[in-house]
Design a protein around this motif. Structure first.
Motif, PDB file in Angstrom:
ATOM      1  N   MET A  34       0.834  -1.197   0.000  1.00 59.28           N
ATOM      2  CA  MET A  34       0.000   0.000   0.000  1.00 59.28           C
ATOM      3  C   MET A  34       0.871   1.250   0.000  1.00 59.28           C
ATOM      4  SD  MET A  34      -3.145  -1.118   0.093  1.00 59.28           S
ATOM      5  CE  MET A  34      -4.019   0.410   0.456  1.00 59.28           C
ATOM      6  N   GLY A  35       0.275   2.351  -0.398  1.00 61.32           N
ATOM      7  CA  GLY A  35       1.038   3.589  -0.413  1.00 61.32           C
ATOM      8  C   GLY A  35       0.185   4.802  -0.121  1.00 61.32           C
ATOM      9  N   TRP A  36       0.842   5.853   0.283  1.00 61.10           N
ATOM     10  CA  TRP A  36       0.226   7.176   0.412  1.00 61.10           C
ATOM     11  C   TRP A  36       0.795   8.062  -0.690  1.00 61.10           C
ATOM     12  CZ3 TRP A  36      -3.782   8.484   3.398  1.00 61.10           C
ATOM     13  CH2 TRP A  36      -4.085   7.692   4.511  1.00 61.10           C
ATOM     14  N   TYR A  37      -0.083   8.749  -1.368  1.00 61.68           N
ATOM     15  CA  TYR A  37       0.278   9.733  -2.378  1.00 61.68           C
ATOM     16  C   TYR A  37      -0.359  11.063  -1.995  1.00 61.68           C
ATOM     17  CZ  TYR A  37       2.351   6.510  -5.752  1.00 61.68           C
ATOM     18  OH  TYR A  37       3.192   5.633  -6.389  1.00 61.68           O
ATOM     19  N   ARG A  38       0.149  12.133  -2.569  1.00 63.04           N
ATOM     20  CA  ARG A  38      -0.467  13.428  -2.310  1.00 63.04           C
ATOM     21  C   ARG A  38      -0.470  14.265  -3.583  1.00 63.04           C
ATOM     22  NH1 ARG A  38       4.113  16.434   1.531  1.00 63.04           N
ATOM     23  NH2 ARG A  38       5.522  17.096  -0.149  1.00 63.04           N
ATOM     24  N   GLN A  39      -1.409  15.206  -3.615  1.00 62.07           N
ATOM     25  CA  GLN A  39      -1.511  16.107  -4.765  1.00 62.07           C
ATOM     26  C   GLN A  39      -1.812  17.505  -4.270  1.00 62.07           C
ATOM     27  OE1 GLN A  39      -4.388  14.995  -7.773  1.00 62.07           O
ATOM     28  NE2 GLN A  39      -3.267  16.158  -9.326  1.00 62.07           N
ATOM     29  N   ALA A  40      -0.860  18.395  -4.484  1.00 61.91           N
ATOM     30  CA  ALA A  40      -1.070  19.794  -4.148  1.00 61.91           C
ATOM     31  C   ALA A  40      -1.789  20.482  -5.298  1.00 61.91           C
ATOM     32  CB  ALA A  40       0.270  20.468  -3.872  1.00 61.91           C
ATOM     33  N   SER A  41      -2.430  21.577  -4.993  1.00 65.90           N
ATOM     34  CA  SER A  41      -3.198  22.296  -6.002  1.00 65.90           C
ATOM     35  C   SER A  41      -2.316  22.682  -7.184  1.00 65.90           C
ATOM     36  CB  SER A  41      -3.808  23.553  -5.373  1.00 65.90           C
ATOM     37  OG  SER A  41      -4.549  24.271  -6.328  1.00 65.90           O
ATOM     38  N   GLY A  42      -2.748  22.302  -8.382  1.00 62.02           N
ATOM     39  CA  GLY A  42      -2.019  22.648  -9.587  1.00 62.02           C
ATOM     40  C   GLY A  42      -0.786  21.810  -9.864  1.00 62.02           C
ATOM     41  N   GLN A  43      -0.568  20.784  -9.056  1.00 66.88           N
ATOM     42  CA  GLN A  43       0.615  19.944  -9.233  1.00 66.88           C
ATOM     43  C   GLN A  43       0.221  18.493  -9.474  1.00 66.88           C
ATOM     44  OE1 GLN A  43       3.712  20.487  -6.341  1.00 66.88           O
ATOM     45  NE2 GLN A  43       3.303  22.675  -6.118  1.00 66.88           N
TER      46      GLN A  43
END
Length: 119
Positions: A34-43
């Motif tokens: 399993m993994g954690w990912y992230r997404q910042a605004s506009g990226q």
């Protein structure tokens, strides 16, 4: 069907901590890396951390020594303990199944949980 439900996000001051959870259903959780990912605004979405079925972990350089990924197979839950948070950690955080061989994510994305680091 597989469902991944993230929770635990919120607004925190720089230097603060949060613990994210991901409740999994519709799959034999213990069989998947399993993994954690992230997404910042506009990226673009980016990998934060992964954990294998055996508990081996892998972290992005920008979170090493600050974040800890863990899992509780009995509870079908994935965790991300985040300490020493910085404004640049602000993003929507997602959990996802990942390949045990190359950590590439696959399958359904959940709705994510918003983390905002601001004073």
């Amino acid at each position: 069907q597989v469902q991944l439900v993230e929770s635990g996000g919120g607004l925190v001051q720089p230097g603060g901590s949060l613990r994210l959870s991901c409740a999994a259903s519709g799959l034999i959780f213990s069989r998947y890396a399993m993994g954690w990912y992230r997404q910042a605004s506009g990226q673009q979405r980016e990998m934060v951390a992964t954990i294998t079925t055996g508990g081996s972990t892998n972290y992005a350089d920008f979170v090493k020594d600050r974040f800890t990924i863990s899992r509780d197979n009995a509870k079908n839950t994935l965790y991300l303990q985040m300490n020493s948070l910085k404004p640049e950690d602000t993003a929507v955080y997602y959990c996802i199944r990942v390949s045990a061989y190359n950590h590439v994510p696959f399958g359904e994305w959940g709705q994510g949980t918003q983390v905002t680091v601001s004073s």
